[in-house]
Design an enzyme around this catalytic site. Structure first.
Site, mmCIF file in Angstrom:
data_model
loop_
_atom_site.group_PDB
_atom_site.id
_atom_site.type_symbol
_atom_site.label_atom_id
_atom_site.label_comp_id
_atom_site.label_asym_id
_atom_site.label_seq_id
_atom_site.Cartn_x
_atom_site.Cartn_y
_atom_site.Cartn_z
ATOM 1 C CB THR A 23 26.153 72.209 13.222
ATOM 2 O OG1 THR A 23 25.104 71.325 13.650
ATOM 3 C CG2 THR A 23 27.501 71.550 13.418
ATOM 4 C CB CYS A 29 27.328 64.361 15.726
ATOM 5 S SG CYS A 29 25.762 63.585 16.168
ATOM 6 C CG HIS A 46 25.110 67.776 13.209
ATOM 7 N ND1 HIS A 46 24.998 68.751 14.163
ATOM 8 C CD2 HIS A 46 25.149 66.602 13.882
ATOM 9 C CE1 HIS A 46 24.964 68.179 15.371
ATOM 10 N NE2 HIS A 46 25.051 66.871 15.210
#
Length: 160
Positions: A23, A29, A46
């Site tokens: 990702t 995040c 994610h």
């Protein structure tokens, strides 16, 4: 490595050796990697926000730490992984913007804390972490080895 599977923002997926899963652009995040070292099945989520119960429009379960991690475990066990053997590694949770007083400034830290809390609730051991500070990260989980690659602009490659 044969295939690199991409996971988008507020998304999750699983993969199996010899594939890898990645990702891009984790800021505040969290990229949560789960791995079963025996079956070599891995998963990556994610996560954008800590808690689905605080948000009205929460239908995307991959967006939240509380629901995303649970779904990742579910998909991995369906694919043959054993929850009792799973280990976790997390990265991200940066403080990307200098904000005084507002909740947005600490969202990265809240995401990291919520992820750790959920892993504890599920009995999954956190064995590696690269969180906080003020820079973005791109991560890759290599299912053949269980290594979690963390790449950041201007920083050396980190493997946990």
């Amino acid at each position: 490595m044969s295939r690199m599977i991409k996971v988008g923002m507020a998304d999750l997926n699983i993969c199996k050796s010899p594939d890898a899963i990645t990702t891009l652009g984790l800021g505040s995040c969290i990229g949560i990697a789960l791995y079963d070292p025996v079956t070599k099945i891995g998963g990556l989520a994610h996560i954008m926000l800590p808690d689905s119960t605080q948000i009205r429009n929460n239908s995307n379960i991959a967006k939240f730490a509380d629901t995303g991690i649970t779904e990742l475990v579910h998909r991995m066990t369906r694919a043959g992984a054993n929850k009792g053997r799973m280990v976790a590694k997390i990265a991200g949770g940066a403080k990307m913007f200098e904000v005084t007083g507002g909740a947005i400034g600490s969202i990265g830290d809240k995401n990291a804390q919520a992820s750790k809390k959920k892993l504890r609730e599920l009995g999954i051991r956190l064995i590696g972490e690269d969180t906080g500070l003020n820079y973005g990260r791109t991560v890759e989980l290599h299912c053949d080895t269980g290594e979690y690659y963390i790449k950041s602009v201007g920083k050396p490659l980190k493997i946990i």
